[in-house]
Design an enzyme around this catalytic site. Structure first.
Site, short mmCIF file in Angstrom:
data_model
loop_
_atom_site.label_atom_id
_atom_site.label_comp_id
_atom_site.label_asym_id
_atom_site.label_seq_id
_atom_site.Cartn_x
_atom_site.Cartn_y
_atom_site.Cartn_z
CG ASP A 37 -2.16 0.86 1.05
OD1 ASP A 37 -3.24 0.29 0.86
OD2 ASP A 37 -2.05 2.12 1.08
CE1 TYR A 152 -12.56 4.19 -9.38
CE2 TYR A 152 -14.83 3.82 -10.06
CZ TYR A 152 -13.72 3.46 -9.30
OH TYR A 152 -13.80 2.36 -8.48
N1 LIG Z 1 -15.70 1.28 -2.55
C1 LIG Z 1 -16.44 1.13 -3.63
O1 LIG Z 1 -17.64 1.44 -3.64
C2 LIG Z 1 -15.82 0.53 -4.87
C3 LIG Z 1 -16.67 0.05 -5.87
C4 LIG Z 1 -16.11 -0.55 -7.01
C5 LIG Z 1 -14.72 -0.67 -7.12
N2 LIG Z 1 -13.91 -0.19 -6.12
C6 LIG Z 1 -12.47 -0.38 -6.27
O2 LIG Z 1 -12.00 -1.15 -5.20
C7 LIG Z 1 -10.58 -1.00 -5.07
C8 LIG Z 1 -10.25 -0.85 -3.62
O3 LIG Z 1 -10.77 0.37 -3.13
P1 LIG Z 1 -11.55 0.50 -1.75
O4 LIG Z 1 -12.96 0.81 -2.08
O5 LIG Z 1 -11.22 -0.65 -0.89
O6 LIG Z 1 -10.92 1.87 -1.22
P2 LIG Z 1 -9.96 2.23 -0.01
O7 LIG Z 1 -9.64 3.66 -0.22
O8 LIG Z 1 -10.56 1.79 1.28
O9 LIG Z 1 -8.66 1.34 -0.27
C9 LIG Z 1 -7.77 1.61 -1.32
C10 LIG Z 1 -6.35 1.40 -0.81
O10 LIG Z 1 -5.47 1.57 -1.93
C11 LIG Z 1 -4.34 2.33 -1.50
N3 LIG Z 1 -3.75 3.00 -2.66
C12 LIG Z 1 -4.28 4.03 -3.37
N4 LIG Z 1 -3.44 4.39 -4.32
C13 LIG Z 1 -2.37 3.55 -4.24
C14 LIG Z 1 -1.14 3.44 -4.97
N5 LIG Z 1 -0.86 4.27 -5.98
N6 LIG Z 1 -0.26 2.48 -4.60
C15 LIG Z 1 -0.53 1.64 -3.58
N7 LIG Z 1 -1.65 1.73 -2.84
C16 LIG Z 1 -2.55 2.67 -3.17
C17 LIG Z 1 -4.91 3.31 -0.48
O11 LIG Z 1 -3.91 3.84 0.38
C18 LIG Z 1 -5.94 2.44 0.24
O12 LIG Z 1 -5.37 1.80 1.37
C19 LIG Z 1 -10.24 0.20 -5.96
O13 LIG Z 1 -9.65 -0.26 -7.15
C20 LIG Z 1 -11.59 0.83 -6.23
O14 LIG Z 1 -11.60 1.55 -7.42
C21 LIG Z 1 -14.43 0.41 -5.01
#
Ligand SMILES: NC(=O)c1ccc[n+]([C@@H]2O[C@H](COP(=O)([O-])OP(=O)(O)OC[C@H]3O[C@@H](n4cnc5c(N)ncnc54)[C@H](O)[C@@H]3O)[C@@H](O)[C@H]2O)c1
Length: 253
Positions: A37, A152
């Site tokens: 991360d 996005y």
């Molecule tokens: N939460 C939603 O509703 C949702 C829906 C569909 C898809 N997603 C996708 O799920 C995935 C996970 O996101 P989440 O919802 O758990 O969010 P989150 O913000 O809780 O977790 C994302 C993590 O990724 C880390 N991160 C961000 N940029 C980074 C980088 N350049 N290098 C390394 N780490 C990095 C952040 O520090 C964070 O800990 C993402 O790809 C997001 O697009 C989320």
């Protein structure tokens, strides 16, 4: 269940949300996990909940190829192999094309698309040896458009097709490549959305099994796709969306 005993998993975005839930799930099912991360403080705090002999903690930005190469090398050095890559670290960005700055667009593409490429490219030689698999976190936003999420949507659309293209080529090496496509999930990314009761109610109308989704439910789908239970499944974008994509878009009556 011990589906992943003796296996090693590399999870990106492991400090929060779905990546943290995936880490927990794979550890529960017997795997060793490299947690990668960009947020080092959050990552160290999250990793403290897991047995130290079962996790490797790596801080880094997946948008940089050296992060990917370093994380894969460190994983193999520590655990001897890499079986599964969970390509999950992502960032969101709001706005239509006129509101999206060049800098925001480039950063979203660097993390959500190039970051997935760097990780997958660095992992492939080890996955070929292990006849392993990749699960990428795309989104329902990679299967259709949203209002005012131009960058996005563009990035997640690329991930959805990255999975299909990679799956075709990787099959000859015995490597499977799939995606989960969640809708609105309770994670760090959606805390502002969760605070907006009207918006949550709109999602509840569109998601017959209920909104928001829990990250553990998404992690369960990731574990399924990474497991031998899914040995005949590759190139799939699996909506993990509480029924959202079952609708043709017409309003409820
Ligand atoms: N939460 C939603 O509703 C949702 C829906 C569909 C898809 N997603 C996708 O799920 C995935 C996970 O996101 P989440 O919802 O758990 O969010 P989150 O913000 O809780 O977790 C994302 C993590 O990724 C880390 N991160 C961000 N940029 C980074 C980088 N350049 N290098 C390394 N780490 C990095 C952040 O520090 C964070 O800990 C993402 O790809 C997001 O697009 C989320």
């Amino acid at each position: 269940m011990d589906r992943f005993k003796g296996k090693t998993v590399l999870v990106t975005g492991a400090a929060s949300g779905m990546g943290l839930a995936a880490t927990r799930r794979f550890i529960q099912e017997g795997a060793n996990v490299t947690m990668l991360d960009i947020d080092e403080a959050k990552l160290n705090k999250a990793a403290a909940d897991f047995p130290p002999d079962r996790v490797l903690v790596r801080a880094g930005d997946t948008a940089h190829k050296d992060t990917a190469r370093g994380a894969v090398a460190a994983t193999v050095e520590r655990f001897g192999r890499l079986d599964i890559l969970i390509n999950n670290a992502g960032i969101a960005s709001e706005g239509d094309i006129m509101q999206t700055s060049e800098e925001d667009f480039e950063r979203v593409m660097a993390v959500n698309v190039a970051g997935y490429f760097h990780m997958a490219k660095a992992a492939m030689p080890e996955l070929v040896k292990a006849r392993g698999s990749i699960v990428m976190t795309s989104s329902v936003s990679g299967l259709g458009g949203d209002w005012e999420m131009f960058a996005y949507n563009t990035s997640k659309g690329a991930v959805s097709n990255m999975v299909r293209a990679m799956a075709l080529d990787a099959a000859k090496h015995g490597v499977r490549v799939n995606a989960v496509n969640p809708s609105f999930t309770n994670t760090g990314m959606t805390q502002d959305m969760l605070a907006d009761a009207d918006l949550v109610a709109k999602f509840e109308e569109r998601m017959p099994l209920g909104a928001p989704e829990d990250a553990d439910g998404v992690a369960a789908a990731m574990a399924f796709l990474a497991s031998d239970d899914a040995r005949l499944i590759t190139g799939v974008n699996l909506p993990v969306d509480a029924g959202l994509m079952a609708s043709n878009g017409q309003p409820a009556q």
